[in-house]
Design a protein around this motif. Sequence first.
Motif, PDB file in Angstrom:
ATOM      1  N   TYR A   1      10.451  31.887  23.964  1.00  0.00           N
ATOM      2  CA  TYR A   1      10.320  32.110  22.531  1.00  0.00           C
ATOM      3  C   TYR A   1       8.883  32.501  22.211  1.00  0.00           C
ATOM      4  CZ  TYR A   1      14.728  29.581  22.348  1.00  0.00           C
ATOM      5  OH  TYR A   1      16.020  29.186  22.544  1.00  0.00           O
ATOM      6  N   ALA A   2       8.748  33.500  21.377  1.00  0.00           N
ATOM      7  CA  ALA A   2       7.438  33.888  20.863  1.00  0.00           C
ATOM      8  C   ALA A   2       7.610  34.149  19.371  1.00  0.00           C
ATOM      9  CB  ALA A   2       6.922  35.136  21.561  1.00  0.00           C
ATOM     10  N   SER A   3       6.802  33.478  18.540  1.00  0.00           N
ATOM     11  CA  SER A   3       6.975  33.607  17.094  1.00  0.00           C
ATOM     12  C   SER A   3       5.642  33.517  16.395  1.00  0.00           C
ATOM     13  CB  SER A   3       7.914  32.521  16.574  1.00  0.00           C
ATOM     14  OG  SER A   3       7.969  32.559  15.154  1.00  0.00           O
ATOM     15  N   ASN A   4       5.515  34.217  15.291  1.00  0.00           N
ATOM     16  CA  ASN A   4       4.324  34.123  14.453  1.00  0.00           C
ATOM     17  C   ASN A   4       4.476  33.073  13.369  1.00  0.00           C
ATOM     18  OD1 ASN A   4       3.020  36.202  15.816  1.00  0.00           O
ATOM     19  ND2 ASN A   4       4.059  37.765  14.567  1.00  0.00           N
ATOM     20  N   GLU A   5       5.640  32.428  13.263  1.00  0.00           N
ATOM     21  CA  GLU A   5       5.891  31.467  12.191  1.00  0.00           C
ATOM     22  C   GLU A   5       6.433  30.164  12.766  1.00  0.00           C
ATOM     23  OE1 GLU A   5       4.984  31.970   9.195  1.00  0.00           O
ATOM     24  OE2 GLU A   5       4.518  34.099   9.353  1.00  0.00           O
ATOM     25  N   TRP A   6       5.698  29.596  13.743  1.00  0.00           N
ATOM     26  CA  TRP A   6       6.175  28.359  14.363  1.00  0.00           C
ATOM     27  C   TRP A   6       6.278  27.208  13.358  1.00  0.00           C
ATOM     28  CZ3 TRP A   6       8.747  28.344  18.489  1.00  0.00           C
ATOM     29  CH2 TRP A   6       8.470  29.239  19.534  1.00  0.00           C
ATOM     30  N   SER A   7       5.479  27.252  12.299  1.00  0.00           N
ATOM     31  CA  SER A   7       5.473  26.146  11.351  1.00  0.00           C
ATOM     32  C   SER A   7       6.831  25.959  10.675  1.00  0.00           C
ATOM     33  CB  SER A   7       4.409  26.370  10.265  1.00  0.00           C
ATOM     34  OG  SER A   7       4.647  27.596   9.603  1.00  0.00           O
TER      35      SER A   7
ATOM     36  N   ILE B   1      -7.163  28.410  26.721  1.00  0.00           N
ATOM     37  CA  ILE B   1      -7.640  29.155  25.560  1.00  0.00           C
ATOM     38  C   ILE B   1      -6.816  28.737  24.361  1.00  0.00           C
ATOM     39  CG2 ILE B   1      -7.911  31.439  24.521  1.00  0.00           C
ATOM     40  CD1 ILE B   1      -8.250  32.553  27.307  1.00  0.00           C
ATOM     41  N   ASN B   2      -7.462  28.348  23.281  1.00  0.00           N
ATOM     42  CA  ASN B   2      -6.768  27.971  22.061  1.00  0.00           C
ATOM     43  C   ASN B   2      -6.380  29.225  21.292  1.00  0.00           C
ATOM     44  OD1 ASN B   2      -6.914  25.157  22.360  1.00  0.00           O
ATOM     45  ND2 ASN B   2      -9.079  25.197  21.751  1.00  0.00           N
ATOM     46  N   HIS B   3      -5.126  29.306  20.913  1.00  0.00           N
ATOM     47  CA  HIS B   3      -4.646  30.417  20.115  1.00  0.00           C
ATOM     48  C   HIS B   3      -4.274  29.905  18.745  1.00  0.00           C
ATOM     49  CE1 HIS B   3      -4.483  32.736  23.763  1.00  0.00           C
ATOM     50  NE2 HIS B   3      -3.760  31.773  24.319  1.00  0.00           N
ATOM     51  N   SER B   4      -4.263  30.800  17.834  1.00  0.00           N
ATOM     52  CA  SER B   4      -3.793  30.443  16.494  1.00  0.00           C
ATOM     53  C   SER B   4      -2.345  29.999  16.578  1.00  0.00           C
ATOM     54  CB  SER B   4      -3.911  31.656  15.563  1.00  0.00           C
ATOM     55  OG  SER B   4      -3.217  31.413  14.371  1.00  0.00           O
ATOM     56  N   GLN B   5      -2.008  28.968  15.804  1.00  0.00           N
ATOM     57  CA  GLN B   5      -0.632  28.502  15.829  1.00  0.00           C
ATOM     58  C   GLN B   5       0.330  29.553  15.297  1.00  0.00           C
ATOM     59  OE1 GLN B   5      -0.045  24.713  14.035  1.00  0.00           O
ATOM     60  NE2 GLN B   5      -1.302  23.638  15.515  1.00  0.00           N
ATOM     61  N   LYS B   6      -0.225  30.592  14.690  1.00  0.00           N
ATOM     62  CA  LYS B   6       0.644  31.655  14.204  1.00  0.00           C
ATOM     63  C   LYS B   6       1.119  32.549  15.339  1.00  0.00           C
ATOM     64  CE  LYS B   6      -1.094  31.843   9.500  1.00  0.00           C
ATOM     65  NZ  LYS B   6      -1.637  32.734   8.429  1.00  0.00           N
ATOM     66  N   SER B   7       0.558  32.381  16.553  1.00  0.00           N
ATOM     67  CA  SER B   7       1.001  33.166  17.693  1.00  0.00           C
ATOM     68  C   SER B   7       1.133  32.229  18.875  1.00  0.00           C
ATOM     69  CB  SER B   7       0.001  34.284  18.002  1.00  0.00           C
ATOM     70  OG  SER B   7       0.419  35.017  19.117  1.00  0.00           O
ATOM     71  N   ARG B   8       2.336  31.654  19.060  1.00  0.00           N
ATOM     72  CA  ARG B   8       2.568  30.672  20.116  1.00  0.00           C
ATOM     73  C   ARG B   8       3.754  31.098  20.962  1.00  0.00           C
ATOM     74  NH1 ARG B   8       0.673  25.487  18.662  1.00  0.00           N
ATOM     75  NH2 ARG B   8       1.531  24.775  20.638  1.00  0.00           N
ATOM     76  N   GLN B   9       3.697  30.743  22.255  1.00  0.00           N
ATOM     77  CA  GLN B   9       4.791  31.036  23.169  1.00  0.00           C
ATOM     78  C   GLN B   9       5.367  29.726  23.693  1.00  0.00           C
ATOM     79  OE1 GLN B   9       1.770  32.771  23.632  1.00  0.00           O
ATOM     80  NE2 GLN B   9       2.537  34.538  22.506  1.00  0.00           N
ATOM     81  N   LEU B  10       6.666  29.714  23.847  1.00  0.00           N
ATOM     82  CA  LEU B  10       7.361  28.494  24.256  1.00  0.00           C
ATOM     83  C   LEU B  10       8.378  28.829  25.337  1.00  0.00           C
ATOM     84  CD1 LEU B  10       7.732  25.447  23.377  1.00  0.00           C
ATOM     85  CD2 LEU B  10       9.682  26.257  22.042  1.00  0.00           C
TER      86      LEU B  10
END
Length: 604
Positions: A115-121, A5-14
């Motif tokens: 890591y979970a962040s809304n600002e991966w950019s 499932i593609n998620h917005s890059q604003k919500s990514r887990q690492l």
Amino acid sequence: MNTHINHSQKSRQLLVVEDQKYRQTISLEEETYSIGRHTKNSIVIHSQQASRRHGTLMRRKHRDNNTYSYWIIDGDLDGNKSRNGIYVNGEKCLIKELKNGDLINFGCEVNATYYASNEWSNTIVDIIKSKPQQVHSDSPELDSQYTIGADHVYFGLPSQALNSKDTLKAKEYQDPLTKLPNRVLFKEYFLNSLSNAKQHHKSIAVMLLDINHFQGINKNWGYPVGDKILLEVAERIKASLRGSDIVCRWGDDKFMILFPKISHGDDLEKITQRLLNNIGESLQLSEKVLYLEYSMGCAIYPQDGHDSKTLLRQAESRLTNHKKEMRAKNKRYNLTIDPKASKLLKAKTALEEALKHQELELYYQPQIKIRTGEISGVEALIRWNHPELGQIKPQKFIPVAEQTDSIISIGEWVLRQACLQNRTWQDMGLPNLIMSVNLSPLQLKDTNFINLVESILGETKLAPQWLELEITEKAILANTEIAHQVLQNLRQLGIHLSMDDFGTGYSCLNHLPKFPFGTLKIAQSCVQEITEKPENIAIISAAIALGNSLDLRVIAEGVETNKQLKLLENLDCREAQGYLLSQPLNYQEATRFLEVYQHQKVSC
């Protein structure tokens, strides 16, 4: 195959996994990831101390804000737990929701950071699942992405520091009292195990276990005591299960158990027996000692259903039926005790403690041949030597024992002690006598009773012809078919059988010739009324004539006067027992009685 499932890059887990040799950086996008030493895992960790299937990452959606987070589970979704456990921020966990900056250890030298962040950019751009990389102490890539300190994880700027201990508790998946999985997580396990069972044509089972009378415990002893009991029962259940089995808190006083691996037909029976033995032991709570009763219902795939709802419904239905059977059984015996659950539980506890602390004792009442005065046998009679109330006779506590099922363990103790005593007298050179032991209706229905009798005879080395089991006519008429089969099996072992309390009803006059009895015992109530109500002479006369015509031993119980004994002799009753001949004797008194009267007549 997991769905991507593609998620917005604003919500990514690492997830960054590190051991002494490699570092892996994984962008988490799949619904589940298997973690372990085996190369077929989604995430391979390189350590011989790690389990082949050490853990599982599971993605779950938050209903309130439509976002996702990952949960880490110890072991795989078949219920197999890891060898060394999983630790999140130093705390060992069965399951835990991961938060940004959580430090994970796999019970060895392998660690990971989530890591979970809304600002991966701002920090990491377009990270994909990467190959393992060699770890170097001066790795510029590592330093440019994050820095790990003793208590904090930093992302880019120091202002983004997060305390590693600031993590959410697994409230959505965990019971707050017992820390067991709750219904939600259990159903996840169950669905996965059911899917695997279908795929590999295996059997699995679920069992619902309920603590009986638990509301009475809370009401009479308080909720803190109830909570301690639940914690102890939860621990005992866990200790009874295999590594692959899973138990959850299903309700206030209920536990649901998943058995994801049923390889052989007797697997479930063995585990259940071990479980019942463990949870059936007494509980010591401060100065209180309790014995609990349980009801259970079990369902097995595929014979009881093919989907989770059907199997769970079947387990709940069988639990309900088990409860009804126990209530019906208690009503069937007209018992004079307070029916309140708390008092019943206290009575059961007292009886189990009496057995445990050797407060029970056997007395022996001789049976005498009326015309010769010879001793023909003895009947074993139980007494309870209560530390505060003194000696309690069986008519006071046996009905309670039958209502609480304690009669099964008490009956086993009586049978073993009686056989052992009879064998001891034989080894002393005293004349061989028949030892009579009373049999409870519940023992008559116990499927293991035949094996138990055979085992005790072997253990005590008593020949079966020197044991007699007494059964009341009420017990026989309660279930004629079962009684007939059990008595036939006992007789085939060579054991004598006696119909006890004959004459209190009339129905057994027709049934008597159909059963393999060797002895007929006329009820004490009939004997005591024989001189007061002459019309009873006809009943006793008919019983004696029937017994003699069938070549049975006919024994009159409760003989207390010479007039009763003389009248019985005139009616051709050949044996008697009662206070006129001898009161019940403890083993020392009974031994002396047998020694004195082995060569002379018992006088009245």
